[in-house]
Enzyme design. Structure first.
Site, PDB file in Angstrom:
ATOM      1  N   CYS A 157     -14.270  -2.089  18.712  1.00 25.08           N
ATOM      2  CA  CYS A 157     -14.772  -3.446  18.547  1.00 25.08           C
ATOM      3  C   CYS A 157     -14.734  -3.774  17.063  1.00 25.08           C
ATOM      4  O   CYS A 157     -15.321  -3.044  16.252  1.00 25.08           O
ATOM      5  CB  CYS A 157     -16.198  -3.539  19.081  1.00 25.08           C
ATOM      6  SG  CYS A 157     -17.056  -5.078  18.706  1.00 25.08           S
ATOM      7  N   CYS A 194     -10.103  -9.174  17.233  1.00 22.77           N
ATOM      8  CA  CYS A 194     -11.100  -8.762  18.229  1.00 22.77           C
ATOM      9  C   CYS A 194     -10.334  -8.105  19.357  1.00 22.77           C
ATOM     10  O   CYS A 194      -9.310  -8.641  19.807  1.00 22.77           O
ATOM     11  CB  CYS A 194     -11.880  -9.981  18.734  1.00 22.77           C
ATOM     12  SG  CYS A 194     -12.961  -9.667  20.156  1.00 22.77           S
TER      13      CYS A 194
END
Length: 271
Positions: free
Chosen positions: A76, A187
């Site tokens: 992440c 992302c």
């Protein structure tokens, strides 16, 4: 029971996004056992405060260690930017690999000198992203685009929803028309939007993701890179609604992972 010859790599994200890294790891590290943990009770991370993100990253890291993991992958960008140093400080003897936007390859490959970075709100304003740009693209024009709600759309498996298409048309296409030729996926959720993005940018720009590079690094530091032992298994766990992980695999193009699942997705406590 994990053996020295067959390490266990733990991968975690707030939700489904890190499955893009898991897919790359499964291909790169077939001999490693893999555990994927989704913090679905607290998804998304992109709208959380730095303190909240650090607390979740430390909790998820410890929960995966409790599951027997010997290497951790923070799959992440937001969690890496805000909390990977805290996680490394808490576990100084454990290999921990993070995910960062591919500013370096984008800077090396751009012909126009213009780069766009698609990121969550937290990553967009992070010091870590600013440092990456200063280090790798000091003489390039870098447009940082906070993509509010995109991760949530991916969580809902709305990979080509009208809302996403409208946002891309509004935020990204004008920059493509101005000469941006590298679009950095900042992302891991956005990897699953690649087909929609490619359809809309019509070959005018190149998407830059890092899942493959992260997988190669994790495979190396885990000790699994040179193994030729039996294929490892994959376990899926989540802090809420674990059944959504298994159900999401086909929609995300990850059917190949299903054959390696040792059991159905399980609930995990990470407090």
């Amino acid at each position: 029971m994990t053996t020295q010859s067959q390490p266990t790599i733990g991968v975690f994200d707030s939700g489904l996004g890190g499955l893009s890294v898991l897919g790359a790891l499964a291909a790169e590290c077939p001999s490693a056992h893999l555990v994927y943990a989704a913090d679905t009770a607290h998804v998304p991370y992109g709208n959380k405060t730095p303190a909240q993100i650090r607390a979740r990253v430390l909790a998820m890291g410890q929960a995966l260690i409790n599951e027997g993991c010997t290497t951790l992958v923070v799959a992440c960008n937001t969690a890496t930017a805000e909390a990977i140093e805290a996680l490394r400080a808490a576990h100084p003897n454990m290999p921990i690999v993070g995910v960062e936007p591919g500013i370096k390859p984008a800077a090396l490959n751009t012909q126009s000198g213009q780069i766009a970075v698609l990121a969550t709100a937290a990553t967009a304003k992070s010091q870590r992203l600013a440092q990456l740009i200063a280090r790798h693209a000091p003489h390039k024009t870098v447009h940082i685009i906070p993509c509010h709600g995109w991760a949530t759309e991916v969580e809902a498996l709305h990979l080509s929803s009208p809302a996403i298409i409208k946002e891309i048309e509004l935020l990204l296409l004008p920059l493509i028309d101005q000469g941006v030729d590298q679009v950095v996926l900042g992302c891991t959720h956005y990897d699953f939007l690649a087909p929609t993005l490619n359809m809309l940018i019509e070959g005018k720009a190149q998407l830059v993701g890092v899942a493959g590079a992260v997988a190669r690094r994790a495979c190396q530091v885990s000790g699994a890179a040179t193994l030729t032992t039996t294929q490892g298994n994959i376990r899926l766990v989540a802090t809420a609604n674990p059944e959504r992980l298994t159900a999401a695999l086909p929609a995300l193009g990850l059917n190949a992972l299903s054959a390696r699942l040792s059991k159905s997705a399980q609930l995990m406590v990470a407090d």
